[in-house]
Scaffold this active site. Structure first.
Site, PDB file in Angstrom:
ATOM      1  N   ASP A   1       0.862  -1.177   0.000  1.00 58.86           N
ATOM      2  CA  ASP A   1       0.000   0.000   0.000  1.00 58.86           C
ATOM      3  C   ASP A   1       0.904   1.235   0.000  1.00 58.86           C
ATOM      4  O   ASP A   1       2.081   1.154   0.381  1.00 58.86           O
ATOM      5  CB  ASP A   1      -0.886  -0.038   1.248  1.00 58.86           C
ATOM      6  CG  ASP A   1      -1.804   1.163   1.346  1.00 58.86           C
ATOM      7  OD1 ASP A   1      -2.379   1.562   0.318  1.00 58.86           O
ATOM      8  OD2 ASP A   1      -1.944   1.697   2.452  1.00 58.86           O
TER       9      ASP A   1
ATOM     10  N   ASP B   1      -0.238   5.052   0.855  1.00 62.05           N
ATOM     11  CA  ASP B   1      -0.499   6.084   1.856  1.00 62.05           C
ATOM     12  C   ASP B   1      -0.445   5.525   3.273  1.00 62.05           C
ATOM     13  O   ASP B   1      -1.175   4.597   3.626  1.00 62.05           O
ATOM     14  CB  ASP B   1      -1.866   6.726   1.613  1.00 62.05           C
ATOM     15  CG  ASP B   1      -1.922   7.459   0.276  1.00 62.05           C
ATOM     16  OD1 ASP B   1      -0.849   7.734  -0.300  1.00 62.05           O
ATOM     17  OD2 ASP B   1      -3.036   7.749  -0.192  1.00 62.05           O
TER      18      ASP B   1
ATOM     19  N   ASP C   1      -9.579  24.431  -2.763  1.00 56.48           N
ATOM     20  CA  ASP C   1      -9.447  23.006  -3.054  1.00 56.48           C
ATOM     21  C   ASP C   1      -8.280  22.402  -2.285  1.00 56.48           C
ATOM     22  O   ASP C   1      -8.402  21.330  -1.691  1.00 56.48           O
ATOM     23  CB  ASP C   1      -9.245  22.780  -4.556  1.00 56.48           C
ATOM     24  CG  ASP C   1     -10.464  23.180  -5.361  1.00 56.48           C
ATOM     25  OD1 ASP C   1     -11.580  22.899  -4.904  1.00 56.48           O
ATOM     26  OD2 ASP C   1     -10.290  23.779  -6.434  1.00 56.48           O
TER      27      ASP C   1
ATOM     28  N   ALA D   1      -5.481   3.189  -3.837  1.00 56.20           N
ATOM     29  CA  ALA D   1      -6.671   3.840  -4.392  1.00 56.20           C
ATOM     30  C   ALA D   1      -6.330   5.177  -5.040  1.00 56.20           C
ATOM     31  O   ALA D   1      -7.149   5.740  -5.770  1.00 56.20           O
ATOM     32  CB  ALA D   1      -7.712   4.053  -3.295  1.00 56.20           C
TER      33      ALA D   1
ATOM     34  N   LYS E   1      -9.448  -3.727  -4.684  1.00 56.95           N
ATOM     35  CA  LYS E   1      -7.992  -3.837  -4.674  1.00 56.95           C
ATOM     36  C   LYS E   1      -7.590  -5.316  -4.655  1.00 56.95           C
ATOM     37  O   LYS E   1      -6.684  -5.732  -5.386  1.00 56.95           O
ATOM     38  CB  LYS E   1      -7.413  -3.108  -3.460  1.00 56.95           C
ATOM     39  CG  LYS E   1      -5.897  -3.085  -3.427  1.00 56.95           C
ATOM     40  CD  LYS E   1      -5.361  -2.439  -2.161  1.00 56.95           C
ATOM     41  CE  LYS E   1      -5.526  -0.948  -2.151  1.00 56.95           C
ATOM     42  NZ  LYS E   1      -4.792  -0.313  -1.009  1.00 56.95           N
TER      43      LYS E   1
ATOM     44  N   ASP F   1      -1.482  -0.576   6.162  1.00 54.42           N
ATOM     45  CA  ASP F   1      -1.805   0.015   7.461  1.00 54.42           C
ATOM     46  C   ASP F   1      -3.303   0.031   7.734  1.00 54.42           C
ATOM     47  O   ASP F   1      -3.721   0.374   8.838  1.00 54.42           O
ATOM     48  CB  ASP F   1      -1.304   1.470   7.507  1.00 54.42           C
ATOM     49  CG  ASP F   1      -2.125   2.365   6.590  1.00 54.42           C
ATOM     50  OD1 ASP F   1      -2.848   3.237   7.097  1.00 54.42           O
ATOM     51  OD2 ASP F   1      -2.083   2.174   5.359  1.00 54.42           O
TER      52      ASP F   1
ATOM     53  N   ASN G   1      -9.188  -1.426   5.575  1.00 52.99           N
ATOM     54  CA  ASN G   1      -9.807  -1.591   4.266  1.00 52.99           C
ATOM     55  C   ASN G   1      -9.051  -2.577   3.385  1.00 52.99           C
ATOM     56  O   ASN G   1      -9.586  -3.045   2.373  1.00 52.99           O
ATOM     57  CB  ASN G   1      -9.912  -0.237   3.564  1.00 52.99           C
ATOM     58  CG  ASN G   1     -10.884   0.686   4.262  1.00 52.99           C
ATOM     59  OD1 ASN G   1     -12.033   0.331   4.506  1.00 52.99           O
ATOM     60  ND2 ASN G   1     -10.425   1.872   4.626  1.00 52.99           N
TER      61      ASN G   1
END
Length: 264
Positions: free
Chosen positions: A23, A25, A51, A130, A174, A197, A200
């Protein structure tokens, strides 16, 4: 399918490719890679200050409490809003621009070292996130990894339409993408490794023979304890043990076995 690395089969050389999935992030780097792209886009006047301010709020929230469904929905909306109407060349240039000052300093050296332990064993090392594929591919190229799986956004005549190709690469999706890649590569998921981490990513972690959790959120930490999965913290002792585990338990790929060089 998953099992503790310490009880897996012989670590001898394998004729089949072996895959390791990381992963991005809060596993490979601190915080969210998409936020760093947003900051650069604001600096170059691609998006407005409000934004990037929203990006900043979600960055702080993500670091404090971990990934959640609201975060992923917002990340999806922001990613689409960021690239829609812009050329692919423009966004790829933004991605390259953030490497040195925004991505590289936030990489966890310990986790990067683990990717290289797998590389040294002859494994294919894939980033799975993602976040938009362009960011994952950038990091994979810079670290000399095999490639990246990420959320894809439609490009027509060199311009992003703002529409997804498929879905955000998250949770079960994923895991599905990883399973498809393993089939295409001729790899056995029982020999594969995965690092994350986030709760999900439990579907992904449960698919592989060597699941490892890194700085887990509360739900993943609880699940890891129940399953007996290794839990890594960003401490020298923990990461030394992780490197020893890869050297000890990961099968090497025999010389002459052709590695998958696709970048997905």
């Amino acid at each position: 399918m998953s099992e503790s690395p310490s009880t897996s089969g012989s670590p001898g050389a394998s004729d089949r490719p072996i895959l390791a999935f990381f992963d991005v992030d809060n596993t490979l780097m601190r915080g969210t890679s998409l936020f760093q792209l947003g900051r650069e886009a604001w600096r170059k006047h691609v998006i407005r200050f409000r934004d990037v301010a929203l990006f900043a709020w979600h960055q702080r929230r993500f670091i404090a409490v971990g990934e959640n469904d609201d975060h992923l929905r917002t990340a999806r909306e922001k990613a689409l809003g960021l690239v829609g109407g812009h050329t692919q060349a423009e966004i790829l240039e933004l991605a390259e621009a953030i490497w040195e000052d925004r991505i590289r300093p936030r990489l966890y050296p310990e986790t990067v070292e683990l990717t290289q332990e797998h590389v040294a064993k002859g494994h294919e090392v894939w980033l799975v996130s993602a976040t938009p594929w362009e960011i994952g591919d950038l990091i994979a190229r810079r670290l000399n990894l095999t490639g990246a799986l990420g959320t894809r956004i439609e490009v027509v005549d060199g311009v992003y339409t703002g529409e997804l190709i498929g879905h955000v690469l998250h949770a079960e999706r994923k895991a599905t993408a990883v399973a498809e890649l393993a089939v295409a590569a001729g790899a056995d998921l029982a020999d594969s490794w995965a690092y994350s981490d986030s709760r999900n990513d439990i579907p992904l972690l449960e698919m592989v023979g060597h699941p490892v959790v890194v700085n887990p959120d509360a739900a993943l930490a609880h699940h890891a304890r129940e399953c007996g999965w290794p839990v890594l913290r960003m401490s020298p002792a923990s990461m030394r043990e992780a490197a020893r585990r890869v050297r000890r338990d990961a099968r090497a790929v025999k010389k002459g076995v052709k590695k998958n060089t696709r970048r997905a």
